[in-house]
Design an enzyme around this catalytic site. Structure first.
Site, PDB file in Angstrom:
ATOM      1  N   CYS A  82       0.835  -1.211   0.000  1.00 11.93           N
ATOM      2  CA  CYS A  82       0.000   0.000   0.000  1.00 11.93           C
ATOM      3  C   CYS A  82       0.872   1.264   0.000  1.00 11.93           C
ATOM      4  CB  CYS A  82      -0.992  -0.061   1.160  1.00 11.93           C
ATOM      5  SG  CYS A  82      -2.405   1.017   0.908  1.00 11.93           S
ATOM      6  N   HIS A 176      -3.015  -5.415   1.748  1.00 12.30           N
ATOM      7  CA  HIS A 176      -2.292  -5.683   3.001  1.00 12.30           C
ATOM      8  C   HIS A 176      -2.395  -7.145   3.429  1.00 12.30           C
ATOM      9  CE1 HIS A 176      -1.880  -1.391   4.284  1.00 12.30           C
ATOM     10  NE2 HIS A 176      -2.997  -1.243   3.590  1.00 12.30           N
ATOM     11  N   GLU A 178      -0.587  -8.588   5.455  1.00  9.65           N
ATOM     12  CA  GLU A 178      -0.186  -8.662   6.869  1.00  9.65           C
ATOM     13  C   GLU A 178      -1.375  -8.571   7.811  1.00  9.65           C
ATOM     14  OE1 GLU A 178       0.172  -6.121   4.905  1.00  9.65           O
ATOM     15  OE2 GLU A 178      -0.086  -4.221   5.973  1.00  9.65           O
TER      16      GLU A 178
HETATM   17  N1  LIG Z   1      -3.252   1.755   3.679  1.00 11.31           N
HETATM   18  C1  LIG Z   1      -2.364   2.550   3.149  1.00 11.31           C
HETATM   19  O1  LIG Z   1      -1.156   2.303   3.206  1.00 11.31           O
HETATM   20  C2  LIG Z   1      -2.886   3.819   2.533  1.00 11.31           C
HETATM   21  C3  LIG Z   1      -1.914   4.522   1.659  1.00 11.31           C
HETATM   22  C4  LIG Z   1      -2.202   5.986   1.583  1.00 11.31           C
HETATM   23  N2  LIG Z   1      -3.428   6.258   0.890  1.00 11.31           N
HETATM   24  C5  LIG Z   1      -1.045   6.737   0.931  1.00 11.31           C
HETATM   25  O2  LIG Z   1      -1.217   7.420  -0.021  1.00 11.31           O
HETATM   26  O3  LIG Z   1       0.048   6.616   1.379  1.00 11.31           O
END
Ligand SMILES: NC(=O)CC[C@H](N)C(=O)O
Length: 202
Positions: A82, A176, A178
């Site tokens: 992410c 994710h 994890e």
């Molecule tokens: N769950 C996340 O890691 C969100 C990422 C977040 N929207 C970003 O731009 O960093």
């Protein structure tokens, strides 16, 4: 028995503890990385989910950005989830001002592409290289990958959008693993780190 590979989790911001748990379950010796000296000790690194602008700013502040780039250039395996995926992108389509990336994957990402926090969702995702059926992908304000360069391999697509990519030993997912208790994606990464370490010690 060969020793467990040492894998760090970049611990500036984000869901560090969940990654440490998943890595340990997948057979790694896992620990947090906050300083360049700690980065120098690991065979591989995870960049967690969180807020990529914050992680970027703290990495610069902690003197980690250049050492991170150097180790990724040298071929150390890295896995970003992410916000971590955003950190590994060659280019962000819509960066916040001053937002930098480590790079490592020739791809363009769009932040928050799947919507806002209250549009977070879970979906079954087939990931190339992960055996035993789809993984449960947790998407939280997740990015997607707009496009990849010739060197990058697409590992998963969801809703017509690229959500997992690998280039050499750099791995990234929009979602994710994890957070699910299913450690197969971390297992894939631990195997990558094992292979890298074996090749380095030849
Ligand atoms: N769950 C996340 O890691 C969100 C990422 C977040 N929207 C970003 O731009 O960093």
């Amino acid at each position: 028995m060969t020793e467990a590979p040492v894998i760090g989790v970049l611990a500036l911001q984000g869901d560090v503890r969940e990654h440490l748990t998943a890595l340990a379950a997948a057979g790694a010796a896992a620990g947090p990385v906050r300083r360049p000296e700690e980065l120098a000790e690991v065979d591989g690194l995870v960049i967690p989910g969180g807020e990529s602008t914050t992680i970027s700013k703290l990495a610069v502040l902690f003197g980690l950005m250049e050492p991170l780039r150097a180790r990724v250039r040298d071929g150390m395996p890295v896995y970003g989830t992410c916000a971590g995926m955003i950190m590994l992108a060659g280019k962000i389509l819509d960066p916040r001002s001053g937002q930098e990336t480590v790079g490592g994957i020739d791809m363009i990402v769009r932040r928050n592409a799947f919507g806002r926090q209250n549009e977070s969702f879970e979906a079954a995702v087939d990931v190339r290289g992960v055996e035993g059926g789809p993984v449960e992908g947790v998407f939280i304000r997740a990015p997607w990958v707009e496009s990849v360069g010739a060197g990058a391999e697409v590992l998963a697509v969801h809703g017509g959008h690229i959500v997992a990519v690998r280039q050499g030993d750099t791995l990234a997912t929009s979602f994710h693993p994890e957070l699910t208790g299913d450690h197969r994606v971390h297992g894939l990464f631990v195997d990558m780190v094992r292979a890298y370490r074996a090749a380095e010690s030849l």
